[in-house]
Design a protein around this motif. Structure first.
Motif, mmCIF file in Angstrom:
data_model
loop_
_atom_site.group_PDB
_atom_site.id
_atom_site.type_symbol
_atom_site.label_atom_id
_atom_site.label_comp_id
_atom_site.label_asym_id
_atom_site.label_seq_id
_atom_site.Cartn_x
_atom_site.Cartn_y
_atom_site.Cartn_z
ATOM 1 N N LEU A 4 96.711 48.202 51.824
ATOM 2 C CA LEU A 4 95.558 48.870 52.408
ATOM 3 C C LEU A 4 95.694 48.876 53.924
ATOM 4 C CD1 LEU A 4 92.732 47.342 50.203
ATOM 5 C CD2 LEU A 4 93.250 49.764 50.381
ATOM 6 N N GLU A 5 95.748 50.063 54.493
ATOM 7 C CA GLU A 5 95.841 50.220 55.936
ATOM 8 C C GLU A 5 94.481 50.656 56.478
ATOM 9 O OE1 GLU A 5 99.950 49.283 56.494
ATOM 10 O OE2 GLU A 5 98.346 49.628 57.935
ATOM 11 N N GLN A 6 94.032 49.981 57.513
ATOM 12 C CA GLN A 6 92.762 50.345 58.134
ATOM 13 C C GLN A 6 93.009 50.942 59.514
ATOM 14 O OE1 GLN A 6 90.549 46.413 56.534
ATOM 15 N NE2 GLN A 6 89.277 47.717 57.825
ATOM 16 N N SER A 7 92.144 51.891 59.871
ATOM 17 C CA SER A 7 92.227 52.492 61.201
ATOM 18 C C SER A 7 90.821 52.793 61.698
ATOM 19 C CB SER A 7 93.067 53.773 61.158
ATOM 20 O OG SER A 7 92.478 54.729 60.291
ATOM 21 N N PRO A 8 90.589 52.680 63.003
ATOM 22 C CA PRO A 8 91.550 52.131 63.954
ATOM 23 C C PRO A 8 91.649 50.619 63.825
ATOM 24 C CG PRO A 8 89.460 52.520 65.031
ATOM 25 C CD PRO A 8 89.313 53.033 63.627
ATOM 26 N N GLN A 9 92.637 50.033 64.470
ATOM 27 C CA GLN A 9 92.788 48.587 64.431
ATOM 28 C C GLN A 9 91.756 47.929 65.336
ATOM 29 O OE1 GLN A 9 96.719 47.247 65.467
ATOM 30 N NE2 GLN A 9 96.295 45.112 64.997
ATOM 31 N N PHE A 10 91.499 48.567 66.480
ATOM 32 C CA PHE A 10 90.508 48.074 67.436
ATOM 33 C C PHE A 10 89.590 49.225 67.818
ATOM 34 C CE2 PHE A 10 92.370 43.958 68.191
ATOM 35 C CZ PHE A 10 93.729 44.154 68.017
ATOM 36 N N LEU A 11 88.317 48.916 68.023
ATOM 37 C CA LEU A 11 87.351 49.932 68.407
ATOM 38 C C LEU A 11 86.302 49.287 69.295
ATOM 39 C CD1 LEU A 11 86.457 52.862 68.080
ATOM 40 C CD2 LEU A 11 85.241 52.198 66.004
ATOM 41 N N SER A 12 86.126 49.863 70.501
ATOM 42 C CA SER A 12 85.124 49.373 71.428
ATOM 43 C C SER A 12 84.214 50.530 71.809
ATOM 44 C CB SER A 12 85.804 48.796 72.678
ATOM 45 O OG SER A 12 84.849 48.270 73.575
ATOM 46 N N LEU A 19 80.220 55.543 64.665
ATOM 47 C CA LEU A 19 81.643 55.296 64.471
ATOM 48 C C LEU A 19 81.985 55.341 62.994
ATOM 49 C CD1 LEU A 19 82.496 51.958 63.553
ATOM 50 C CD2 LEU A 19 80.638 51.847 65.223
ATOM 51 N N THR A 20 83.273 55.589 62.728
ATOM 52 C CA THR A 20 83.777 55.572 61.354
ATOM 53 C C THR A 20 85.073 54.779 61.308
ATOM 54 O OG1 THR A 20 82.816 57.746 60.903
ATOM 55 C CG2 THR A 20 84.507 56.958 59.386
ATOM 56 N N VAL A 21 85.169 53.919 60.319
ATOM 57 C CA VAL A 21 86.357 53.114 60.065
ATOM 58 C C VAL A 21 86.945 53.559 58.735
ATOM 59 C CG1 VAL A 21 87.190 50.771 59.627
ATOM 60 C CG2 VAL A 21 85.443 51.167 61.363
ATOM 61 N N TYR A 22 88.278 53.647 58.693
ATOM 62 C CA TYR A 22 88.946 54.169 57.505
ATOM 63 C C TYR A 22 89.821 53.109 56.847
ATOM 64 C CZ TYR A 22 87.485 58.570 59.560
ATOM 65 O OH TYR A 22 86.734 59.594 60.089
ATOM 66 N N CYS A 23 89.907 53.217 55.535
ATOM 67 C CA CYS A 23 90.712 52.303 54.726
ATOM 68 C C CYS A 23 91.511 53.166 53.759
ATOM 69 C CB CYS A 23 89.779 51.340 53.985
ATOM 70 S SG CYS A 23 90.563 50.262 52.776
ATOM 71 N N ASN A 24 92.834 53.149 53.895
ATOM 72 C CA ASN A 24 93.668 54.057 53.118
ATOM 73 C C ASN A 24 94.771 53.329 52.366
ATOM 74 O OD1 ASN A 24 92.653 56.812 53.994
ATOM 75 N ND2 ASN A 24 93.091 55.888 55.963
ATOM 76 N N ARG A 106 88.749 45.631 64.199
ATOM 77 C CA ARG A 106 87.919 44.787 65.055
ATOM 78 C C ARG A 106 87.023 45.668 65.902
ATOM 79 N NH1 ARG A 106 87.640 39.747 65.874
ATOM 80 N NH2 ARG A 106 89.602 39.313 64.791
ATOM 81 N N LEU A 107 85.718 45.569 65.653
ATOM 82 C CA LEU A 107 84.724 46.397 66.345
ATOM 83 C C LEU A 107 83.988 45.573 67.391
ATOM 84 C CD1 LEU A 107 82.906 48.932 66.659
ATOM 85 C CD2 LEU A 107 81.470 47.981 64.827
#
Lengths: 111, 115
Positions: A4-12, A19-24, A106-107
């Motif tokens: 499982l890859e998540q993006s983005p790795q960091f978000l500020s 915001l939207t976080v993805y898991c692929n 990491r948000l």
């Protein structure tokens, strides 16, 4: 190789932004969970999704499981500083003994 | 308390020494998991216990790692002849049966530093 890859790795982002976080994944999962982890603590379950195309809302958080059950997204509306943390998706297969955790996002929400 | 507890919270050891990490799961939870987390990244599965069944050890990275669960409750993760690459946060979790849909309940972790 991560299942499982998540993006983005960091978000500020600034407080109040969306915001939207993805898991692929290339694999199909029978279900998927999202956890949030704060510094010095273990992850805490936010939601479980089990049906392709399922959408669940938890206050300002909206979770979606892809139709093919290979991906998921987490959308936060009007982010608050309390949303700061490490967001982890975790997939499971029917009958499997363990969860496969994603790489994490990491948000940081700046007041 | 009612949550998962782990001890010690921090452990600093020298390369080559053995360490034992302890986990007290939530009372009544039949499933217990150990994970390793490096540098705030995702979790790496180590081992899983379910009731009286044989544990799933498929995630243990080497034969230096072992774990036991006594009486279906407390678990101990042992790392022999520690190496610097063993430095990480070791997390324990428990659940009622399968992790889906109720999720796993995690302890705060043990931060292991191998010098």
């Amino acid at each position: 190789t991560q299942l499982l890859e998540q993006s983005p790795q960091f978000l500020s982002i600034q407080e109040g932004e969306n915001l939207t976080v993805y898991c692929n994944s290339s694999s199909v999962f029978s279900s998927l969970q999202w956890y949030r982890q704060e510094p010095g603590e273990g992850p805490v379950l936010l939601v479980t999704v089990v049906t392709g195309g399922e959408v669940k809302k938890l206050k300002r958080l909206t979770f979606q499981f892809g139709d093919a059950r290979k991906d998921s997204s987490l959308h936060i509306t009007a982010a608050q500083p309390g949303d700061t943390g490490l967001y982890l998706c975790a997939g499971a297969w029917t009958g499997a003994n363990n969860l496969f955790f994603g790489t994490g996002t990491r948000l940081t929400v700046i007041p | 308390g009612a949550g998962v507890s782990q001890s010690p919270s921090n452990k600093v050891t020298e390369k080559g020494k053995d360490v034992e990490l302890r986990c007290d799961p939530i009372s009544g939870h039949t499933a217990l998991y150990w994970y390793r987390q490096s540098l705030g990244q995702g979790l790496e599965f180590l081992i899983y216990f379910q009731g009286n069944s044989a544990p799933d050890k498929s995630g243990l990275p080497s034969d230096r790692f072992s774990a036991e669960r006594t009486g279906g409750s407390v678990s101990t993760l042992t790392i022999q002849r520690t190496q610097q690459e063993d430095s990480a946060v070791y997390l324990c979790a428990s659940s009622l049966g399968q992790a889906i849909p109720g999720g796993q309940f995690f302890g705060p972790g043990t931060r292991l530093t191998v010098l």
